[in-house]
Design an enzyme around this catalytic site. Structure first.
Site, short mmCIF file in Angstrom:
data_model
loop_
_atom_site.label_atom_id
_atom_site.label_comp_id
_atom_site.label_asym_id
_atom_site.label_seq_id
_atom_site.Cartn_x
_atom_site.Cartn_y
_atom_site.Cartn_z
N LEU A 150 1.08 -1.49 0.02
CA LEU A 150 0.02 0.03 0.02
C LEU A 150 0.86 1.41 -0.14
CD1 LEU A 150 -2.83 -1.18 2.61
CD2 LEU A 150 -2.81 -1.10 0.05
N GLY A 151 2.29 1.10 0.67
CA GLY A 151 2.93 2.37 0.59
C GLY A 151 4.09 1.90 1.18
N GLY A 153 7.51 3.91 3.25
CA GLY A 153 8.03 5.14 4.30
C GLY A 153 9.63 4.92 4.47
N ALA A 156 9.71 1.66 6.94
CA ALA A 156 8.76 0.70 6.95
C ALA A 156 8.12 0.48 5.51
CB ALA A 156 7.79 0.92 7.84
N VAL A 158 4.19 -0.66 3.98
CA VAL A 158 2.63 -1.20 4.49
C VAL A 158 1.97 -2.08 3.46
CG1 VAL A 158 0.58 -0.12 5.13
CG2 VAL A 158 2.44 1.07 5.87
N LYS A 172 2.00 -2.83 8.96
CA LYS A 172 3.17 -1.88 8.79
C LYS A 172 4.29 -2.54 9.25
CE LYS A 172 5.02 2.77 9.96
NZ LYS A 172 4.63 3.77 10.72
N ASP A 268 1.00 14.52 10.39
CA ASP A 268 1.17 14.28 8.99
C ASP A 268 -0.13 14.67 8.16
OD1 ASP A 268 2.55 13.35 6.79
OD2 ASP A 268 1.92 11.28 6.81
#
Length: 271
Positions: A150-151, A153, A156, A158, A172, A268
């Protein structure tokens, strides 16, 4: 004396002289022949050959000296090469020793951060103990599948996931190798304790369902939200109607208000 008598006398003289001439000829023939003197061409050829031999000898002497010098240089170069080989071998051994010491220090540092401090520091007790025997693969952690990404970082990744009780989950995966100081450790502990705080339960705030701690990662299993905002706005090139936006903004504002009333800051939020 008449002419006939004179002719007879001349013949007698010639006949008496002829044996002497034969004797002289025999004497000359019996003498040994004198040596033949070398010609000037033979002398020039011999001199030329002597000069060539002299030059060859000088060249041989020079080449012999050069060969001796090269032999000494080769022996010296061989000794230097052997010395360099020994230095290189020692260097590699030193590097291996330093690497082993570094790996040992890194392992001790990791144990200090992720095992010793969470067990003794009250501010870090949100970090659970390491689970020793648990399935951990690129597509699975425990009983949770790691599905679509999903994404990403800084520390991390996700993933989407699911379980029989919760068909819409997000996991995560925090990479512990990228978190090597106390600030990072406090950040993880704060995130776990904040997401798990029952005081901020709200429909607009994703709840923390599980925390899994392995040797390489910390996995935060949370509820998964709906569509991404870009997915919602993408189909509406002319924008959304106020009637559609007003309940969305209200829902976000209520969640932020819940956080602020319990001394939490999102940090955020994007306009």
């Amino acid at each position: 004396m008449n002419p006939d008598d004179l002719s007879a006398i001349i013949k007698d003289d010639q006949s008496s002289a002829s044996p002497r001439n034969d004797i002289g000829n025999n004497i000359d023939a019996s003498r040994p022949s004198s040596p033949v003197a070398p010609s000037s061409i033979d002398i020039i050829d011999a001199s030329h050959l002597q000069r060539k031999i002299s030059k060859k000898n000088k060249k041989i002497k020079v080449l012999t000296e050069q060969a001796a010098t090269l032999k000494v240089q080769a022996e010296d170069a061989l000794q230097k090469a052997l010395g360099l080989e020994m230095e290189q071998r020692q260097f590699f051994e030193d590097v291996e020793e330093m690497k082993a010491q570094f790996d040992k220090l890194a392992d001790n540092h990791k144990k200090l951060l992720w095992e010793y401090l969470p067990a003794r520091d009250p501010d870090m007790r949100a970090i659970p103990r390491i689970v020793g025997h648990l399935l951990e693969t690129p597509t699975m952690i425990g009983t949770y599948p790691l599905e679509q990404v999903l994404g990403y970082g800084q520390y991390a990744v996700v993933y989407s996931s699911s379980s029989p009780e919760h068909p819409h989950l997000a996991i995560k995966a925090i990479d512990k190798h990228k978190m090597v100081d106390l600030v990072s450790l406090h950040r993880v502990s704060s995130e776990i304790s904040s997401l798990g705080d029952p005081a901020i339960r709200h429909a607009g705030i994703l709840g923390l369902l599980d925390v899994i701690h392995t040797k390489k990662h910390i996995y935060l299993v949370t509820e998964r939200g709906g569509k991404d905002l870009f997915e919602v706005f993408g189909a509406h090139t002319d924008g959304l109607a106020e009637g559609t936006i007003r309940p969305l903004i209200l829902h976000v504002a209520e969640a932020v208000d819940m956080l602020h009333r319990h001394n939490y800051c999102h940090r955020d939020l994007k306009p």
